[in-house]
Each structure stands twice: as C-alpha cells, then as structure tokens.
Design a protein around this motif. Structure first.
Motif, PDB file in Angstrom:
ATOM      1  N   LEU A  94      54.751 -22.184   8.853  1.00  0.00           N
ATOM      2  CA  LEU A  94      56.088 -22.684   9.206  1.00  0.00           C
ATOM      3  C   LEU A  94      56.160 -22.751  10.721  1.00  0.00           C
ATOM      4  O   LEU A  94      55.829 -21.770  11.400  1.00  0.00           O
ATOM      5  N   ALA A  95      56.591 -23.876  11.250  1.00  0.00           N
ATOM      6  CA  ALA A  95      56.777 -23.971  12.701  1.00  0.00           C
ATOM      7  C   ALA A  95      57.726 -25.113  13.018  1.00  0.00           C
ATOM      8  O   ALA A  95      57.754 -26.131  12.315  1.00  0.00           O
ATOM      9  N   VAL A  96      58.478 -24.916  14.081  1.00  0.00           N
ATOM     10  CA  VAL A  96      59.389 -25.944  14.582  1.00  0.00           C
ATOM     11  C   VAL A  96      59.043 -26.180  16.054  1.00  0.00           C
ATOM     12  O   VAL A  96      58.808 -25.216  16.814  1.00  0.00           O
ATOM     13  N   GLN A 101      64.004 -26.122  18.189  1.00  0.00           N
ATOM     14  CA  GLN A 101      64.359 -24.794  17.659  1.00  0.00           C
ATOM     15  C   GLN A 101      65.834 -24.475  17.906  1.00  0.00           C
ATOM     16  O   GLN A 101      66.451 -24.982  18.836  1.00  0.00           O
ATOM     17  N   GLY A 102      66.362 -23.637  17.031  1.00  0.00           N
ATOM     18  CA  GLY A 102      67.745 -23.184  17.173  1.00  0.00           C
ATOM     19  C   GLY A 102      68.777 -24.175  16.678  1.00  0.00           C
ATOM     20  O   GLY A 102      69.957 -24.033  16.964  1.00  0.00           O
ATOM     21  N   ARG A 103      68.348 -25.166  15.912  1.00  0.00           N
ATOM     22  CA  ARG A 103      69.279 -26.195  15.433  1.00  0.00           C
ATOM     23  C   ARG A 103      69.264 -26.335  13.917  1.00  0.00           C
ATOM     24  O   ARG A 103      69.668 -27.365  13.382  1.00  0.00           O
ATOM     25  N   GLY A 104      68.749 -25.326  13.247  1.00  0.00           N
ATOM     26  CA  GLY A 104      68.807 -25.327  11.787  1.00  0.00           C
ATOM     27  C   GLY A 104      67.620 -25.967  11.096  1.00  0.00           C
ATOM     28  O   GLY A 104      67.583 -26.040   9.864  1.00  0.00           O
ATOM     29  N   GLY A 106      64.388 -24.926  11.015  1.00  0.00           N
ATOM     30  CA  GLY A 106      63.613 -23.912  10.302  1.00  0.00           C
ATOM     31  C   GLY A 106      64.279 -23.536   8.988  1.00  0.00           C
ATOM     32  O   GLY A 106      63.633 -23.399   7.953  1.00  0.00           O
ATOM     33  N   ARG A 107      65.580 -23.382   9.034  1.00  0.00           N
ATOM     34  CA  ARG A 107      66.334 -23.044   7.815  1.00  0.00           C
ATOM     35  C   ARG A 107      66.166 -24.146   6.762  1.00  0.00           C
ATOM     36  O   ARG A 107      65.968 -23.865   5.573  1.00  0.00           O
ATOM     37  N   ASN A 133      57.789 -10.611  15.109  1.00  0.00           N
ATOM     38  CA  ASN A 133      58.303 -11.993  15.128  1.00  0.00           C
ATOM     39  C   ASN A 133      59.764 -11.987  14.650  1.00  0.00           C
ATOM     40  O   ASN A 133      60.091 -12.381  13.535  1.00  0.00           O
ATOM     41  N   GLY A 135      62.496 -13.656  15.411  1.00  0.00           N
ATOM     42  CA  GLY A 135      63.172 -14.896  15.042  1.00  0.00           C
ATOM     43  C   GLY A 135      62.840 -15.320  13.617  1.00  0.00           C
ATOM     44  O   GLY A 135      63.730 -15.637  12.820  1.00  0.00           O
ATOM     45  N   LEU A 139      65.243 -15.472  10.236  1.00  0.00           N
ATOM     46  CA  LEU A 139      65.354 -16.707   9.449  1.00  0.00           C
ATOM     47  C   LEU A 139      65.078 -16.425   7.969  1.00  0.00           C
ATOM     48  O   LEU A 139      65.827 -16.868   7.087  1.00  0.00           O
ATOM     49  N   TYR A 140      64.018 -15.689   7.684  1.00  0.00           N
ATOM     50  CA  TYR A 140      63.689 -15.414   6.277  1.00  0.00           C
ATOM     51  C   TYR A 140      64.789 -14.560   5.618  1.00  0.00           C
ATOM     52  O   TYR A 140      65.160 -14.798   4.465  1.00  0.00           O
TER      53      TYR A 140
HETATM   54  C1  LIG Z   1      60.772 -19.213  13.414  1.00  0.00           C
HETATM   55  C2  LIG Z   1      61.144 -20.698  13.595  1.00  0.00           C
HETATM   56  C3  LIG Z   1      60.439 -21.519  12.521  1.00  0.00           C
HETATM   57  C4  LIG Z   1      62.677 -20.838  13.457  1.00  0.00           C
HETATM   58  O1  LIG Z   1      62.979 -22.219  13.482  1.00  0.00           O
HETATM   59  P1  LIG Z   1      64.422 -22.729  14.013  1.00  0.00           P
HETATM   60  O2  LIG Z   1      64.536 -24.145  13.657  1.00  0.00           O
HETATM   61  O3  LIG Z   1      64.550 -22.347  15.443  1.00  0.00           O
HETATM   62  O4  LIG Z   1      65.405 -21.821  13.144  1.00  0.00           O
HETATM   63  P2  LIG Z   1      66.920 -22.174  12.738  1.00  0.00           P
HETATM   64  O5  LIG Z   1      67.584 -22.861  13.882  1.00  0.00           O
HETATM   65  O6  LIG Z   1      66.909 -22.883  11.439  1.00  0.00           O
HETATM   66  O7  LIG Z   1      67.533 -20.718  12.578  1.00  0.00           O
HETATM   67  C5  LIG Z   1      68.019 -20.270  11.325  1.00  0.00           C
HETATM   68  C6  LIG Z   1      68.304 -18.779  11.430  1.00  0.00           C
HETATM   69  O8  LIG Z   1      67.119 -18.063  11.758  1.00  0.00           O
HETATM   70  C7  LIG Z   1      67.415 -16.988  12.666  1.00  0.00           C
HETATM   71  N1  LIG Z   1      66.691 -17.216  13.914  1.00  0.00           N
HETATM   72  C8  LIG Z   1      65.907 -18.284  14.201  1.00  0.00           C
HETATM   73  N2  LIG Z   1      65.332 -18.112  15.419  1.00  0.00           N
HETATM   74  C9  LIG Z   1      65.780 -16.915  15.870  1.00  0.00           C
HETATM   75  C10 LIG Z   1      65.537 -16.169  17.062  1.00  0.00           C
HETATM   76  N3  LIG Z   1      64.693 -16.606  18.020  1.00  0.00           N
HETATM   77  N4  LIG Z   1      66.133 -14.959  17.209  1.00  0.00           N
HETATM   78  C11 LIG Z   1      66.955 -14.483  16.238  1.00  0.00           C
HETATM   79  N5  LIG Z   1      67.235 -15.155  15.095  1.00  0.00           N
HETATM   80  C12 LIG Z   1      66.643 -16.351  14.926  1.00  0.00           C
HETATM   81  C13 LIG Z   1      68.906 -16.978  12.817  1.00  0.00           C
HETATM   82  O9  LIG Z   1      69.436 -16.128  11.814  1.00  0.00           O
HETATM   83  C14 LIG Z   1      69.288 -18.420  12.527  1.00  0.00           C
HETATM   84  O10 LIG Z   1      70.568 -18.539  12.024  1.00  0.00           O
HETATM   85  P3  LIG Z   1      71.801 -18.875  13.008  1.00  0.00           P
HETATM   86  O11 LIG Z   1      71.420 -20.118  13.736  1.00  0.00           O
HETATM   87  O12 LIG Z   1      72.934 -19.078  12.064  1.00  0.00           O
HETATM   88  O13 LIG Z   1      71.934 -17.696  13.905  1.00  0.00           O
HETATM   89  C15 LIG Z   1      60.741 -21.196  15.005  1.00  0.00           C
HETATM   90  O14 LIG Z   1      61.296 -20.339  15.984  1.00  0.00           O
HETATM   91  C16 LIG Z   1      59.253 -21.282  15.227  1.00  0.00           C
HETATM   92  O15 LIG Z   1      58.635 -22.310  14.955  1.00  0.00           O
HETATM   93  N6  LIG Z   1      58.652 -20.198  15.721  1.00  0.00           N
HETATM   94  C17 LIG Z   1      57.219 -20.179  16.001  1.00  0.00           C
HETATM   95  C18 LIG Z   1      56.363 -20.208  14.729  1.00  0.00           C
HETATM   96  C19 LIG Z   1      56.703 -19.055  13.784  1.00  0.00           C
HETATM   97  O16 LIG Z   1      57.072 -17.967  14.184  1.00  0.00           O
HETATM   98  N7  LIG Z   1      56.526 -19.342  12.464  1.00  0.00           N
HETATM   99  C20 LIG Z   1      56.769 -18.365  11.436  1.00  0.00           C
HETATM  100  C21 LIG Z   1      55.483 -17.652  11.139  1.00  0.00           C
HETATM  101  S1  LIG Z   1      55.677 -16.466   9.818  1.00  0.00           S
END
Ligand SMILES: CC(C)(COP(=O)(O)OP(=O)(O)OC[C@H]1O[C@@H](n2cnc3c(N)ncnc32)[C@H](O)[C@@H]1OP(=O)(O)O)[C@@H](O)C(=O)NCCC(=O)NCCS
Length: 183
Positions: A94-96, A101-104, A106-107, A133, A135, A139-140
């Motif tokens: 999973l990666a964004v 990032q931060g715009r939903g 990943g969700r 990790n 963040g 998310l999970y």
């Molecule tokens: C983890 C990742 C996929 C999240 O993607 P994203 O699009 O930024 O996540 P979203 O915007 O959908 O966030 C959904 C929820 O996740 C949580 N979340 C996501 N990033 C977070 C952060 N950096 N810190 C805390 N909470 C976080 C929050 O609860 C958020 O809900 P909210 O927006 O209502 O607060 C992204 O940061 C990423 O690609 N990271 C690097 C790769 C990685 O870690 N992959 C997972 C490997 S197991």
C-alpha cells in the motif's frame, strides 16, 4: 519518469484495477515512499527497471487515479496457497504518492482492497505493518483492523530492532459491494 503530480482539490479519485501501463507510476511511487521507516525490504534499485506486478500480473493491484495520474496503489494476495487458508486475503502493499497523502486516498485504497477480498469470497483480511509506521497503523485502525500480534524485533533496520505488527479484520459477508470504500 514520474507521471505523478500535485493533486488539485477537489479532483475526483477513481480506484480501479491496475493495468500494465500503470507499472512505471507504481514504481515511481515506491521509489519515493519505500524507506526503512515503512518497509523492511531493500529500497528499489533506481538503475533497474521495476516490475511491480511480478508473476501474478496486475490483477491483484488496484490503483487510485486522480486526473488520469496514478497517485496510489494497493496489492491484495493470498497469505499461503493452502486450501485451509483460502478464506484469508492479505494486503501485501500500500502506498500513496507524497503529493496525494492526507487526502483520503489511502483510506479509499484499503476500503477497495477489503471490498475485493469480500468479492473473492474472503471472510478475513490480514496485513503486517512496521511498529514505527504510525501513519499506516492509524489508517488501518481507522478502517477496522485490530492488532492480533507483534513480532518483537523482527527486523533490524538502520541498525535498530523494529517490531512487525500483525493486524486483521473480519469481513461481514452480507455487506454490499462498495460499502467499505471510504470507511
Ligand atoms: C500510509 C499511507 C498509505 C496513508 O495514505 P494517505 O492517503 O495519506 O491516508 P489518508 O489520507 O487516507 O488517511 C486516512 C487516515 O489514516 C490516518 N493517517 C494517515 N496518515 C497518517 C499520519 N501520517 N499520521 C497519523 N495518522 C495518519 C488518519 O487516521 C487518517 O484519517 P483522518 O484523515 O480522518 O485523520 C501513506 O502515508 C503512505 O503511502 N505511506 C508510505 C507507505 C506506507 O507506509 N505503506 C504502508 C505499509 S504497511
């Protein structure tokens, strides 16, 4: 060459099955986000052409597309080939893109993977995430996964022992398709 760029809100995010032509964008995202903070694997080698799909092809990967640009992906697979384990699917990647990032996104991708697992007859989805990790763990948790175990000191990354956290979510077989995305 990177195809990803900054997302101008309020663009619509579309999640669809990956195609061969998405490979470069997925590899580019990996090169930007796959660090020891989020992945125990070796960082992608920039001198090698990447194949993100491997032998299984693109059918197990879903991508999030914004204005025709791939901004994220999720990979669903089987934890083992055993018949006794076939009710379980696992999120294997999973990666964004940092610009998205931060715009939903990943969700949405996690929701799409859970929906796909349910569509394939799964009743349980598992994953592994590095202890630090934060963040990804948030998310999970926000998408219904709970911690089932911790492999303490499972990896040594940059000389430091890092835990591997096992998370899982049971699926409600009666939920209609699409009901998980955006949870
Ligand atoms: C983890 C990742 C996929 C999240 O993607 P994203 O699009 O930024 O996540 P979203 O915007 O959908 O966030 C959904 C929820 O996740 C949580 N979340 C996501 N990033 C977070 C952060 N950096 N810190 C805390 N909470 C976080 C929050 O609860 C958020 O809900 P909210 O927006 O209502 O607060 C992204 O940061 C990423 O690609 N990271 C690097 C790769 C990685 O870690 N992959 C997972 C490997 S197991």
């Amino acid at each position: 060459m990177s195809r990803a760029r900054e997302v101008d809100e309020p663009s619509t995010v579309v999640v669809r099955e990956a195609r061969r032509g998405d490979a470069d964008a997925i590899v580019d995202i990996d090169r930007l986000v796959q660090t020891p903070a989020v992945s125990p694997g070796d960082p992608p080698d920039p001198s090698q052409p990447g194949d993100p799909f491997g032998a299984h092809g693109p059918g197990d990967t879903q991508v999030a597309v914004v204005d025709d640009v791939v901004m994220g992906y999720v990979v669903l697979g089987r934890p083992t080939p055993l018949r006794a384990n076939r009710h379980v699917w696992t999120i294997q990647g999973l990666a964004v893109h940092p610009d998205g990032q931060g715009r939903g996104i990943g969700r949405m991708l996690v929701g799409a993977a859970v929906d796909e697992a349910r569509r394939r007859g799964g009743t349980r989805v598992t994953l592994r995430v590095l202890g630090g990790n934060v963040g990804a763990r948030r998310l999970y948790e926000a998408t219904g996964f709970v911690v089932e175990g911790v492999l303490v000191g499972e990896f040594v990354l940059d000389g430091v022992e890092v835990d591997d956290v096992l998370m899982a979510r049971r699926l409600d077989a009666s939920a209609p398709p699409g009901s998980t995305a955006g949870e």
